[in-house]
Design a protein around this motif. Structure first.
Motif, PDB file in Angstrom:
ATOM      1  N   UNK A  81       0.830  -1.210   0.000  1.00 37.69           N
ATOM      2  CA  UNK A  81       0.000   0.000   0.000  1.00 37.69           C
ATOM      3  C   UNK A  81       0.865   1.261   0.000  1.00 37.69           C
ATOM      4  N   UNK A  82       1.937   1.247   0.762  1.00 35.08           N
ATOM      5  CA  UNK A  82       2.845   2.392   0.824  1.00 35.08           C
ATOM      6  C   UNK A  82       3.500   2.637  -0.526  1.00 35.08           C
ATOM      7  N   UNK A  83       3.850   1.571  -1.218  1.00 35.91           N
ATOM      8  CA  UNK A  83       4.474   1.743  -2.538  1.00 35.91           C
ATOM      9  C   UNK A  83       3.512   2.395  -3.517  1.00 35.91           C
ATOM     10  N   UNK A  84       2.220   2.078  -3.411  1.00 33.87           N
ATOM     11  CA  UNK A  84       1.236   2.737  -4.270  1.00 33.87           C
ATOM     12  C   UNK A  84       1.174   4.226  -3.968  1.00 33.87           C
ATOM     13  N   UNK A  85       1.187   4.585  -2.699  1.00 30.96           N
ATOM     14  CA  UNK A  85       1.114   5.991  -2.308  1.00 30.96           C
ATOM     15  C   UNK A  85       2.342   6.750  -2.800  1.00 30.96           C
ATOM     16  N   UNK A  86       3.514   6.136  -2.704  1.00 28.73           N
ATOM     17  CA  UNK A  86       4.758   6.792  -3.094  1.00 28.73           C
ATOM     18  C   UNK A  86       4.916   6.857  -4.616  1.00 28.73           C
ATOM     19  N   UNK A  87       4.623   5.751  -5.298  1.00 28.28           N
ATOM     20  CA  UNK A  87       4.913   5.655  -6.727  1.00 28.28           C
ATOM     21  C   UNK A  87       3.823   6.212  -7.641  1.00 28.28           C
ATOM     22  N   UNK A  88       2.594   6.245  -7.161  1.00 26.23           N
ATOM     23  CA  UNK A  88       1.498   6.699  -8.018  1.00 26.23           C
ATOM     24  C   UNK A  88       0.955   8.008  -7.452  1.00 26.23           C
ATOM     25  N   UNK A  89       0.954   9.073  -8.261  1.00 29.03           N
ATOM     26  CA  UNK A  89       0.497  10.376  -7.766  1.00 29.03           C
ATOM     27  C   UNK A  89      -0.950  10.371  -7.270  1.00 29.03           C
TER      28      UNK A  89
END
Length: 153
Positions: free
Chosen positions: A63-71
């Motif tokens: 979930x954190x990677x989605x927040x960081x990688x996707x605007x």
């Protein structure tokens, strides 16, 4: 003739890679059950807690990677589907096992995680991407979490 996905674009459902993952998960679940069966009660509880913790942390990283990688965070990635909700049910059951969470795990999570593995909806991700590996591993751990106590009655 086996249909294959384009290189780097995912994998084919029931293709060679998918079958290999499934076989590895079956072996992993059997190993987890063997270990769990030969432990005393307190280490069994700890094993369930660690398994639930690993599932939770892997989902937190995803979930954190989605927040960081996707605007723009896609709402479809919220953990509101059965496997996402099962993480919280497993945490509750690992901390304070009870009949209600046990029944939910057995009747919904086990068949849901098994169906998730059989009919993976993450085939568009490259096989060795974190998303794909985490999805296979988490669903395998969901199955293990439910089957381990079943092995001991």
């Amino acid at each position: 003739m086996e249909e294959t996905a384009a290189p780097g674009s995912g994998f084919t459902l029931f293709g060679t890679a998918h079958i290999i993952w499934m076989a590895a998960i079956v072996l992993f679940v059997l190993l987890m059950c063997f270990i769990y069966y030969h432990l005393n009660e307190r280490p069994q509880v700890n094993m369930l807690r660690v398994t639930a913790g690993i599932i939770f942390i892997s989902e937190l990283v995803r979930q954190t990677s989605f927040v960081i990688l996707i605007p723009v965070y896609p709402i479809s990635q919220l953990p509101l589907h059965l496997c996402g909700l099962s993480i919280f049910i497993e945490l509750i059951h690992a901390i304070k096992p009870n009949r209600t969470t046990g029944e939910i795990l057995y009747s919904l999570v086990l068949p849901g995680a098994t169906a998730g593995l059989l009919f993976a909806n993450w085939t568009m991700y490259p096989l060795l991407s974190y998303q794909s590996i985490q999805s296979f591993a988490a669903h395998g751990l969901h199955v293990s979490f439910v089957i381990m106590p079943l092995c001991c009655g």
